[in-house]
Design a protein around this motif. Structure first.
Motif, PDB file in Angstrom:
ATOM      1  N   GLU A 161       0.834  -1.210   0.000  1.00 56.80           N
ATOM      2  CA  GLU A 161       0.000   0.000   0.000  1.00 56.80           C
ATOM      3  C   GLU A 161       0.862   1.250   0.000  1.00 56.80           C
ATOM      4  N   GLU A 162       1.949   1.235   0.762  1.00 56.07           N
ATOM      5  CA  GLU A 162       2.835   2.384   0.837  1.00 56.07           C
ATOM      6  C   GLU A 162       3.506   2.648  -0.502  1.00 56.07           C
ATOM      7  N   ILE A 163       3.931   1.603  -1.171  1.00 57.14           N
ATOM      8  CA  ILE A 163       4.570   1.756  -2.481  1.00 57.14           C
ATOM      9  C   ILE A 163       3.596   2.358  -3.486  1.00 57.14           C
ATOM     10  N   ARG A 164       2.353   1.918  -3.439  1.00 53.23           N
ATOM     11  CA  ARG A 164       1.349   2.446  -4.365  1.00 53.23           C
ATOM     12  C   ARG A 164       1.040   3.907  -4.066  1.00 53.23           C
ATOM     13  N   ARG A 165       1.028   4.275  -2.783  1.00 49.90           N
ATOM     14  CA  ARG A 165       0.746   5.669  -2.413  1.00 49.90           C
ATOM     15  C   ARG A 165       1.864   6.600  -2.859  1.00 49.90           C
ATOM     16  N   ASN A 166       3.096   6.080  -2.884  1.00 50.24           N
ATOM     17  CA  ASN A 166       4.237   6.939  -3.168  1.00 50.24           C
ATOM     18  C   ASN A 166       4.726   6.841  -4.604  1.00 50.24           C
ATOM     19  N   SER A 167       3.858   6.408  -5.498  1.00 50.19           N
ATOM     20  CA  SER A 167       4.258   6.230  -6.892  1.00 50.19           C
ATOM     21  C   SER A 167       3.934   7.452  -7.754  1.00 50.19           C
ATOM     22  N   GLY A 168       3.546   8.556  -7.128  1.00 54.62           N
ATOM     23  CA  GLY A 168       3.214   9.766  -7.873  1.00 54.62           C
ATOM     24  C   GLY A 168       4.453  10.604  -8.174  1.00 54.62           C
ATOM     25  N   VAL A 169       4.233  11.872  -8.587  1.00 55.80           N
ATOM     26  CA  VAL A 169       5.320  12.788  -8.923  1.00 55.80           C
ATOM     27  C   VAL A 169       6.066  13.176  -7.650  1.00 55.80           C
ATOM     28  N   LYS A 170       7.369  13.098  -7.692  1.00 55.16           N
ATOM     29  CA  LYS A 170       8.178  13.392  -6.525  1.00 55.16           C
ATOM     30  C   LYS A 170       8.496  14.883  -6.413  1.00 55.16           C
ATOM     31  N   GLN A 171       8.602  15.332  -5.159  1.00 56.69           N
ATOM     32  CA  GLN A 171       9.087  16.665  -4.860  1.00 56.69           C
ATOM     33  C   GLN A 171      10.438  16.503  -4.164  1.00 56.69           C
ATOM     34  N   TYR A 172      11.418  17.258  -4.598  1.00 58.00           N
ATOM     35  CA  TYR A 172      12.771  17.074  -4.068  1.00 58.00           C
ATOM     36  C   TYR A 172      13.017  18.020  -2.897  1.00 58.00           C
ATOM     37  N   VAL A 173      12.164  17.828  -1.888  1.00 60.99           N
ATOM     38  CA  VAL A 173      12.219  18.656  -0.686  1.00 60.99           C
ATOM     39  C   VAL A 173      12.196  17.747   0.539  1.00 60.99           C
ATOM     40  N   SER A 174      12.574  18.295   1.676  1.00 55.44           N
ATOM     41  CA  SER A 174      12.568  17.530   2.918  1.00 55.44           C
ATOM     42  C   SER A 174      11.178  16.976   3.196  1.00 55.44           C
ATOM     43  N   GLY A 175      11.137  15.710   3.578  1.00 56.81           N
ATOM     44  CA  GLY A 175       9.873  15.058   3.891  1.00 56.81           C
ATOM     45  C   GLY A 175       9.365  14.143   2.797  1.00 56.81           C
ATOM     46  N   GLU A 176       9.850  14.310   1.554  1.00 58.95           N
ATOM     47  CA  GLU A 176       9.428  13.440   0.466  1.00 58.95           C
ATOM     48  C   GLU A 176       9.973  12.029   0.697  1.00 58.95           C
ATOM     49  N   CYS A 177       9.228  11.028   0.210  1.00 56.14           N
ATOM     50  CA  CYS A 177       9.627   9.630   0.384  1.00 56.14           C
ATOM     51  C   CYS A 177      10.325   9.092  -0.856  1.00 56.14           C
ATOM     52  N   PHE A 178      11.385   8.333  -0.647  1.00 61.01           N
ATOM     53  CA  PHE A 178      12.065   7.614  -1.720  1.00 61.01           C
ATOM     54  C   PHE A 178      12.292   6.183  -1.251  1.00 61.01           C
ATOM     55  N   THR A 179      12.155   5.254  -2.186  1.00 60.07           N
ATOM     56  CA  THR A 179      12.216   3.833  -1.841  1.00 60.07           C
ATOM     57  C   THR A 179      13.575   3.248  -2.178  1.00 60.07           C
ATOM     58  N   ALA A 235       5.263 -11.328 -10.599  1.00 58.29           N
ATOM     59  CA  ALA A 235       3.987 -10.603 -10.608  1.00 58.29           C
ATOM     60  C   ALA A 235       4.126  -9.264  -9.886  1.00 58.29           C
ATOM     61  N   TRP A 236       4.862  -9.246  -8.777  1.00 59.48           N
ATOM     62  CA  TRP A 236       5.079  -7.995  -8.046  1.00 59.48           C
ATOM     63  C   TRP A 236       5.750  -6.961  -8.938  1.00 59.48           C
ATOM     64  N   LEU A 237       6.743  -7.402  -9.673  1.00 57.82           N
ATOM     65  CA  LEU A 237       7.495  -6.491 -10.534  1.00 57.82           C
ATOM     66  C   LEU A 237       6.623  -5.964 -11.663  1.00 57.82           C
ATOM     67  N   LYS A 238       5.780  -6.817 -12.197  1.00 57.23           N
ATOM     68  CA  LYS A 238       4.894  -6.397 -13.280  1.00 57.23           C
ATOM     69  C   LYS A 238       3.919  -5.328 -12.810  1.00 57.23           C
ATOM     70  N   VAL A 239       3.394  -5.483 -11.604  1.00 56.35           N
ATOM     71  CA  VAL A 239       2.412  -4.530 -11.070  1.00 56.35           C
ATOM     72  C   VAL A 239       3.079  -3.250 -10.565  1.00 56.35           C
ATOM     73  N   ASN A 240       4.196  -3.367  -9.874  1.00 57.08           N
ATOM     74  CA  ASN A 240       4.792  -2.240  -9.181  1.00 57.08           C
ATOM     75  C   ASN A 240       6.037  -1.660  -9.831  1.00 57.08           C
ATOM     76  N   GLY A 241       6.530  -2.316 -10.882  1.00 55.59           N
ATOM     77  CA  GLY A 241       7.790  -1.867 -11.479  1.00 55.59           C
ATOM     78  C   GLY A 241       7.786  -0.440 -11.976  1.00 55.59           C
ATOM     79  N   GLY A 242       6.630   0.023 -12.438  1.00 52.68           N
ATOM     80  CA  GLY A 242       6.549   1.380 -12.951  1.00 52.68           C
ATOM     81  C   GLY A 242       6.392   2.426 -11.882  1.00 52.68           C
ATOM     82  N   GLY A 243       6.242   2.023 -10.635  1.00 50.36           N
ATOM     83  CA  GLY A 243       6.022   2.985  -9.557  1.00 50.36           C
ATOM     84  C   GLY A 243       7.046   2.919  -8.458  1.00 50.36           C
ATOM     85  N   LEU A 244       8.293   2.604  -8.795  1.00 47.65           N
ATOM     86  CA  LEU A 244       9.327   2.501  -7.767  1.00 47.65           C
ATOM     87  C   LEU A 244       9.785   3.863  -7.270  1.00 47.65           C
TER      88      LEU A 244
END
Length: 235
Positions: free
Chosen positions: A58-76, A222-231
């Motif tokens: 769930e966390e990976i899916r939530r954080n698959s949007g456009v990143k902001q390069y500021v303090s507090g942003e999440c990177f995996t 299967a995990w890679l197929k679903v989540n690979g584009g949102g790392l």
């Protein structure tokens, strides 16, 4: 328990196993003879692990949007999320570091936002590539020993639509972005490419060989197929 699960009985199966899919569905694979009570006990015993895997997906899916390069942003990194901490000030060397559970980057004080973003991106990109090179070589060496194969060389590249490649002369390259995935998924990519040293195709013999090292490779694939584009490492 805060999740539903599907029980799949298989007559040839001798042991029970639990599979959490990238869509957060839970499957319990069991032998035909296992009673409902035993299955329920197993699920109760493993509920902490199951909830942890669900939260991770769930966390990976939530954080698959456009990143902001500021303090507090999440990177995996290696399947775990780390908060970015941008530290202004004068440094001898501007390079990213993973310290105290945070990805720290350094920028000169009073840097304009656009220039700061570019500097943060350069530091993060260099850090991810360096860590990918080290980790992927380590994993390749370990699994190559198990498969009794010896790649000529191991390197990283930037691919648009693949996670790795194995050349006929024995060279193996990986997409550096795979370093954001969990260990189990990275291991699948490594084993996949190493098995091509034996079978340079995707025949049943190839998949059988992959399965001897990773019996659950289908779940990892299967995990890679679903989540690979949102790392979340599109620098």
């Amino acid at each position: 328990m805060s999740f539903a699960y599907q029980v799949i009985r298989r007559p040839r199966r001798k042991t029970a196993s639990i599979s959490v899919q990238p869509d957060c569905s839970v499957q319990i694979l069991v032998p035909s003879f296992l009673s409902d009570l035993k299955i329920e006990e197993l699920v109760q015993r493993k509920s902490g692990w199951i909830n942890s895997k669900i939260s991770q997906f769930e966390e990976i899916r939530r954080n698959s949007g456009v990143k902001q390069y500021v303090s507090g942003e999440c990177f995996t990194y290696l399947g775990k999320n780390y908060r970015l901490k941008v530290i202004p000030g004068v440094q001898e060397e501007y390079c990213a570091k993973l310290l105290h559970g945070r990805l720290q980057v350094y920028v000169p004080a009073d840097t304009e936002r656009k220039s700061q973003d570019q500097l943060v991106i350069r530091q993060l990109s260099a850090w991810y590539r360096q860590r990918a090179a080290v980790r992927l070589r380590e994993k390749t060496q370990r699994y190559a020993a198990r498969l009794l194969v010896a790649p000529v060389s191991v390197g990283i590249k930037e691919y648009k639509s693949r996670w790795g490649s194995c050349h006929t002369d024995g060279r193996i390259y990986y997409n550096w972005r795979i370093i954001a995935a969990p260990h189990s998924v990275i291991d699948y990519v490594v084993v996949h490419e190493l098995c091509h040293l034996v079978h340079p195709d995707h025949s049943q013999r190839f998949w059988n060989l992959v399965g001897t090292i990773l019996p659950d490779y289908a779940e990892r694939k299967a995990w890679l197929k679903v989540n690979g584009g949102g790392l979340g490492v599109e620098f």
